[in-house]
Design an enzyme around this catalytic site. Structure first.
Site, short mmCIF file in Angstrom:
data_model
loop_
_atom_site.label_atom_id
_atom_site.label_comp_id
_atom_site.label_asym_id
_atom_site.label_seq_id
_atom_site.Cartn_x
_atom_site.Cartn_y
_atom_site.Cartn_z
N ARG A 1 26.09 -32.62 -13.08
CA ARG A 1 25.90 -33.15 -11.73
C ARG A 1 24.59 -33.90 -11.57
O ARG A 1 23.56 -33.49 -12.10
CB ARG A 1 25.91 -32.00 -10.70
CG ARG A 1 27.10 -31.09 -10.79
CD ARG A 1 26.96 -29.98 -9.77
NE ARG A 1 27.69 -28.80 -10.19
CZ ARG A 1 27.64 -27.64 -9.57
NH1 ARG A 1 26.89 -27.51 -8.50
NH2 ARG A 1 28.34 -26.61 -10.01
N HIS B 1 19.09 -34.04 -12.63
CA HIS B 1 20.48 -33.78 -13.04
C HIS B 1 20.54 -32.52 -13.89
O HIS B 1 19.55 -32.10 -14.51
CB HIS B 1 21.06 -34.97 -13.81
CG HIS B 1 20.50 -35.14 -15.20
ND1 HIS B 1 21.06 -34.56 -16.31
CD2 HIS B 1 19.42 -35.84 -15.65
CE1 HIS B 1 20.37 -34.90 -17.39
NE2 HIS B 1 19.36 -35.66 -17.01
N CYS B 2 21.72 -31.90 -13.89
CA CYS B 2 21.99 -30.78 -14.78
C CYS B 2 23.05 -31.26 -15.78
O CYS B 2 23.18 -32.45 -16.04
CB CYS B 2 22.45 -29.55 -14.00
SG CYS B 2 23.96 -29.82 -13.04
N ALA B 3 23.83 -30.35 -16.34
CA ALA B 3 24.79 -30.73 -17.38
C ALA B 3 25.89 -31.64 -16.87
O ALA B 3 26.39 -32.50 -17.59
CB ALA B 3 25.39 -29.48 -18.01
#
Length: 458
Positions: A31, A27-29
């Site tokens: 998504r 995951h990113c910030a």
């Protein structure tokens, strides 16, 4: 709350085709990023109906589900607890790099190189805006030493821009970043005629062999990028052939020796000409009269965002700022971003669906803060017409910004945060706010009147 997130994770895995269809999760910030084996097994409609999902899309083997800041971390934990293999975002990047055509891979490489240096360029733009505000408020009261001190804040990043780019290129292409930094610093060594002074006529190039002009590369982007690419490849090649006992001494020595001569005598002159040609073409579009450039860029930028290739514009904006200290491109793309926020806001206020309202209103706020993915993928593109109305709104705002030649002092922040890039004059700030209001307002009104009704949700 944990039970709810567990249920969401279970529903998501099922809608994607089960755990056997998911290779890894990261995951990113905002998504959740899932590497899937067969995209045909994904039930897109079912995914979008899951609570807290703000949108989802597939790109180059990676299925990205937008949850938003904070929420994505908790959903990711539950997905891993349910037996999906975890990977870092960098691991997934390596997998994604192998997918897509050559053009897509090239654009991803540009993004990998330029995105890490954007924060310092954002800071520089903010410094320039604040200095412009202070000097306009107190034109005769500031000591000269104060103005000289502010130049340290506003000039350093662009004075040593080739070092930043060469460092990042070495990092991406597998070389030693510290060698990249030194190679980039060599390109702007004070012993070389300053590129800006040569351009203004205050200095002359050093002529070798009577026809090769040697200058510094202050503010240059493409020559440093190419030097970083070849330098990293050369270093890797040397390390495979030089004995380990001599590697520490010979590899950096030969890499820097060969690359500085190659950069100054061959790569620099050739790719400076290429860079100038690219900039001339891009500037031609920006200089189109009667607001035409704003209509084109403001209207189409978010279409390019959907394709995922918009990071290529980083190179263009960096070069604009390095050349002139101002960035007219920012105001035009800001209009497109604000307009998508306006369209999503209209959907959120008009719909009777509590779920859609809960999705659209936060998504519009996200767009007004400069992040349009939740608004585009979660709302506007899902119903098509709001997205089209957003494009019209972006064209209207871009048209206004272009007519008044609105220019930012930096890059990478837009809409509400982007206000900080227009503090250099009161008129710039007023025009910037008006451009955003025109873009968002046009998209909002058109979406409200023609772009959305609750029948579309069925």
């Amino acid at each position: 709350m944990a039970d709810e997130n567990r249920r969401i994770a279970e529903e998501l895995i099922e809608a994607i085709g089960g755990k056997e269809n998911i290779d890894t999760a990261a995951h990113c910030a905002t998504r959740l990023r899932l590497m899937v084996k067969d995209k045909e097994k994904i039930d897109q409609e079912k995914v979008e109906e899951i609570d807290k999902v703000k949108g989802a899309f597939y790109n180059s083997g990676q299925y990205q589900v937008i949850f938003g800041t904070g929420t994505v971390n908790r959903i990711h934990e539950q997905v891993i607890d349910l037996g999906v293999s975890e990977s870092s975002k960098s691991d997934q990047k390596e997998q994604v790099k192998q997918q897509g055509n050559a053009f897509q891979r090239l654009l991803r490489t540009f993004g990998d190189i330029f995105v890490p240096i954007i924060p310092v360029l954002v800071a520089t733009g903010l410094f320039m805006g604040v200095r412009g505000l202070i000097t306009n408020l107190f034109p005769d009261a500031l000591p000269e030493n104060f103005l000289l001190l502010t130049q340290v804040l506003t000039d350093t990043a662009f004075a040593f821009l080739p070092a930043l780019i060469a460092w990042s290129a070495f990092r991406v292409f597998g070389g030693s970043p510290v060698i990249g930094i030194v190679l980039g610093l060599m390109l702007v060594n004070p012993a070389l005629p300053n590129a800006y002074d040569v351009g203004s006529g205050d200095a002359s190039p050093i002529m070798f062999f009577g026809f090769i002009p040697i200058i510094g590369y202050q503010g240059s982007v493409l020559p440093a990028f190419i030097a970083g690419f070849f330098g990293a490849k050369l270093e890797k090649w040397l390390r495979q052939r030089i004995p380990e006992a001599l590697d520490l001494i010979l590899t950096p020595f030969l890499t820097l020796l060969i690359m500085i001569f190659a950069a100054l005598f061959v790569l620099g002159p050739v790719f400076s000409a290429v860079e100038a040609a690219i900039m001339a073409g891009a500037t031609f579009v920006l200089d189109l009269p009667f607001g035409i450039s704003g209509l084109i860029i403001g209207g189409l930028h978010q279409v390019i965002v959907i394709t995922g290739v918009h990071h290529v514009f980083n190179l263009f904006e960096i070069q604009l700022l390095a050349d002139n200290g101002l960035n007219p491109f920012n105001a035009l793309i800001t209009a497109g971003i604000a307009a998508q926020g306006g369209a999503a806001l209209a959907v959120g206020l008009k719909t009777a669906s509590k779920k859609l309202k809960a999705l659209a209103l936060p998504s519009s706020l996200s767009a007004f803060l400069g992040i349009t993915e939740p608004a585009i993928f979660g709302v506007n593109l899902r119903y098509v017409k709001p997205f089209l109305m957003g494009l019209i709104g972006g064209a209207a705002g871009g048209f206004f910004a272009s007519l008044f030649n609105l220019q930012a002092t930096g890059m990478a922040i837009t809409v509400i945060p982007g206000t900080l890039l227009y503090l250099d004059t009161a008129m710039s700030l007023i025009l910037y706010i008006m451009a955003n209001l025109i873009a968002a307002g046009t998209a909002f009104i058109l979406t409200w009147l023609f772009g959305f009704n609750d029948k579309m949700t069925q």
